[in-house]
Design a protein around this motif. Structure first.
Motif, PDB file in Angstrom:
ATOM      1  N   UNK A  58       0.832  -1.201   0.000  1.00 34.31           N
ATOM      2  CA  UNK A  58       0.000   0.000   0.000  1.00 34.31           C
ATOM      3  C   UNK A  58       0.867   1.252   0.000  1.00 34.31           C
ATOM      4  N   UNK A  59       1.938   1.244   0.812  1.00 34.22           N
ATOM      5  CA  UNK A  59       2.860   2.369   0.817  1.00 34.22           C
ATOM      6  C   UNK A  59       3.535   2.533  -0.536  1.00 34.22           C
ATOM      7  N   UNK A  60       3.887   1.416  -1.161  1.00 35.82           N
ATOM      8  CA  UNK A  60       4.529   1.465  -2.468  1.00 35.82           C
ATOM      9  C   UNK A  60       3.661   2.216  -3.472  1.00 35.82           C
ATOM     10  N   UNK A  61       2.357   1.931  -3.479  1.00 35.82           N
ATOM     11  CA  UNK A  61       1.457   2.611  -4.411  1.00 35.82           C
ATOM     12  C   UNK A  61       1.425   4.111  -4.129  1.00 35.82           C
ATOM     13  N   UNK A  62       1.297   4.482  -2.864  1.00 36.01           N
ATOM     14  CA  UNK A  62       1.278   5.910  -2.512  1.00 36.01           C
ATOM     15  C   UNK A  62       2.566   6.583  -2.963  1.00 36.01           C
TER      16      UNK A  62
END
Length: 308
Positions: free
Chosen positions: A172-176
């Motif tokens: 999820x952090x990667x997408x952000x």
């Protein structure tokens, strides 16, 4: 509340899926187009990505690629010719071949995708993303993205305690971080990166996103951002792609969709939280935007979420 977070949370559903691949030798695999956002991270070595209708480019260790609309593409050990591409093995079948899971790989990849709400409408920020966003690793560039990649390299596919919780959170952090990297790219000619750095437009967007239930008007937004109505319209509309009140309506509908999908709040509560005086008023606006009633949207979204 911030626009990038809201844009992602409005359409993301379920947990991201990922595969960690170690590969060597000569190889070529095709990933067909799909509903969702695809991504690749190169943990070690290098490979080539050949997008449909685009020029091939190389990926090296630390590089990340985001495919916002699930565009079909080919991954290969080299910029394969058209005959090799035509014979590329489907990714689902390729994972079991001999070139994969080698003890001495020439490349190690993290490949995956994020599920999207197919019954919704993507935020215009996400809609403006190019078909392929290539984020090469550069010294001192996007350190938070590189930190997430490094952590994923240690956690994904490991048997470390807590990895089952850590990996989805890191994805999820990667997408952000990938979307943020695009919005802060000084070479981007897109509208939304400029919208998020214009102090007047960014503040108007923050106010709308933070409190869509308030009875906003052009006059009130202009006052709160410290400019005239004419100045607000002149700066807001070209960068956002719609006038302030039109964007407000769109965001209210997007928030209503998220509340219908992610909560069990009754329709009158949803209506109040997005600035409508009654369920009837919300239903009329919602049907005009999404082409379906709030009740049907909620039922369909529940089915999608369970499937994910």
């Amino acid at each position: 509340m911030d626009v990038v977070s809201d844009a992602i949370s409005a359409v993301r559903i379920g947990r991201p899926t990922t595969n960690r691949i170690k590969v060597s030798g000569t190889w070529c695999t095709r990933l067909s187009s799909y509903d969702g956002m695809g991504f690749h991270v190169v943990l070690e070595g290098s490979c080539w990505l050949l997008p449909e209708g685009g020029a091939p480019f190389t990926l090296t260790a630390g590089d990340a690629v985001l495919l916002p609309r699930g565009t079909g593409h080919v991954l290969a050990d080299s910029p394969a010719d058209e005959y090799a591409v035509a014979g590329a093995v489907r990714f689902e079948d390729w994972q079991g071949t001999e070139c994969v899971q080698q003890s001495s790989p020439s490349a190690e990849l993290l490949c995956g995708k994020y599920r999207l709400d197919g019954n919704g409408q993507p935020h215009p920020l996400l809609a403006e993303l190019p078909e392929v966003v290539h984020l090469p690793r550069r010294p001192q560039s996007h350190p938070e993205l590189q930190a997430a990649i490094d952590l994923l390299g240690r956690e994904a596919g490991s048997s470390l305690p807590g990895a089952d919780v850590a990996v989805p959170g890191l994805l999820d952090l990667l997408l952000v971080y990938m979307v943020r990297a695009w919005t802060t790219d000084p070479e981007s000619a897109a509208r939304w990166p400029a919208a998020l750095t214009d102090p007047v437009v960014a503040e108007a967007l923050r106010l709308i996103h933070a409190s869509p239930e308030l009875p906003w008007s052009n006059e009130e937004l202009a006052t709160r951002t410290g400019v005239s109505r004419a100045t607000l319209a002149r700066r807001f509309t070209p960068l956002v792609g719609s006038a302030p009140m039109a964007y407000l309506t769109w965001w209210r509908m997007s928030r209503a969709a998220t509340l219908l999908r992610d909560t069990k709040a009754p329709l009158d509560t949803v209506a109040r939280r997005v600035g409508y005086s009654s369920p009837y008023a919300l239903s009329h606006a919602f049907s005009r935007t999404f082409g379906t009633t709030p009740g049907r949207y909620r039922t369909h979204s529940a089915t999608l979420t369970r499937a994910s």
